[in-house]
Design a protein around this motif. Sequence first.
Motif, mmCIF file in Angstrom:
data_model
loop_
_atom_site.group_PDB
_atom_site.id
_atom_site.type_symbol
_atom_site.label_atom_id
_atom_site.label_comp_id
_atom_site.label_asym_id
_atom_site.label_seq_id
_atom_site.Cartn_x
_atom_site.Cartn_y
_atom_site.Cartn_z
ATOM 1 N N MET A 205 0.875 -1.108 -0.101
ATOM 2 C CA MET A 205 0.148 0.078 0.003
ATOM 3 C C MET A 205 1.019 1.240 -0.027
ATOM 4 O O MET A 205 2.034 1.373 0.630
ATOM 5 C CB MET A 205 -0.803 0.002 1.279
ATOM 6 N N ASP A 209 -3.366 4.537 -1.695
ATOM 7 C CA ASP A 209 -4.118 3.419 -1.197
ATOM 8 C C ASP A 209 -4.688 3.909 0.227
ATOM 9 O O ASP A 209 -5.688 3.457 0.540
ATOM 10 C CB ASP A 209 -3.108 2.188 -1.036
ATOM 11 N N ASN A 212 -7.443 6.255 -0.149
ATOM 12 C CA ASN A 212 -8.569 5.674 -0.601
ATOM 13 C C ASN A 212 -9.119 4.606 0.311
ATOM 14 O O ASN A 212 -10.690 4.292 0.351
ATOM 15 C CB ASN A 212 -8.289 4.793 -1.928
ATOM 16 N N LYS A 213 -8.555 4.192 1.507
ATOM 17 C CA LYS A 213 -9.053 3.337 2.382
ATOM 18 C C LYS A 213 -10.117 3.837 3.144
ATOM 19 O O LYS A 213 -11.227 3.212 3.584
ATOM 20 C CB LYS A 213 -7.814 2.533 3.172
ATOM 21 N N LYS A 218 -13.230 8.372 -3.748
ATOM 22 C CA LYS A 218 -12.104 7.766 -4.190
ATOM 23 C C LYS A 218 -11.090 8.226 -5.215
ATOM 24 O O LYS A 218 -11.678 8.784 -6.203
ATOM 25 C CB LYS A 218 -12.072 5.918 -4.661
#
Length: 237
Positions: A205, A209, A212-213, A218
């Motif tokens: 990640m 990333d 976006n989690k 996103k």
Amino acid sequence: MKKYILIIAFISTVFSAKAQDLTTFFKKADAFFKANVSNGKVAYDKIHANQAQLNEVLKIAENISVEKSDAKNYQAFWINAYNLSVIKGLIDKYPTKSPLDNAGFFDKTKHNIGGKNITLNDIEHKLLRGNFKEPRFHFVLVCGAVGCPPLISKAYLPNTLDAQLEAQTKKAINGSFIQVNSKKNRVQVSQIMEWYKEDFKTKEMDEIDFINKYRTEKLEGKWKLSYFPYNWTINKQ
């Protein structure tokens, strides 16, 4: 046999007293934050005029001992202790425009907490980040500045800690912590993610990333990541 019963009774009493002290600390810390924090800002004028409530909760914190194996109690205690100690540090230098106006605020000034005489950096980097790989700490440890994630008007508690960590991380990632330019596929984030880059990256990640989690909208495709300057102005009401 009687001797062993007395030893067991003594140990039980000690553990009960420690648990009671920790419970009292959480209760008093919660009352303090509710009375003095609103919309992420701290009522420094009010606290400076009457410091009894702050001093009371920090006095309780002086002799509390929590093992790191008791992870939720340990983390909740030290997160609250950090946030309270930041406020105490600013009150001791009040009026002040920024924590950085006070030399050694984070790495030299000592606080008597948890049976230790330690700095704010000790709490953050040794006791918390040094013992747990938890990037969400960065969204609940509040350094007393506008650029920090907002301070909540309640204490962090062991039974709600994970939900609170999650909520504050989502709030930051979907709020002012990030500035998105969709037309140019550029995203600027707080310097926290630059200073502690290793906390937000793994082999699987990267920083996008991680974003976006937690981000509702996103960031699809390739994005250019940069960092905007940190605002060190005091987080005053």
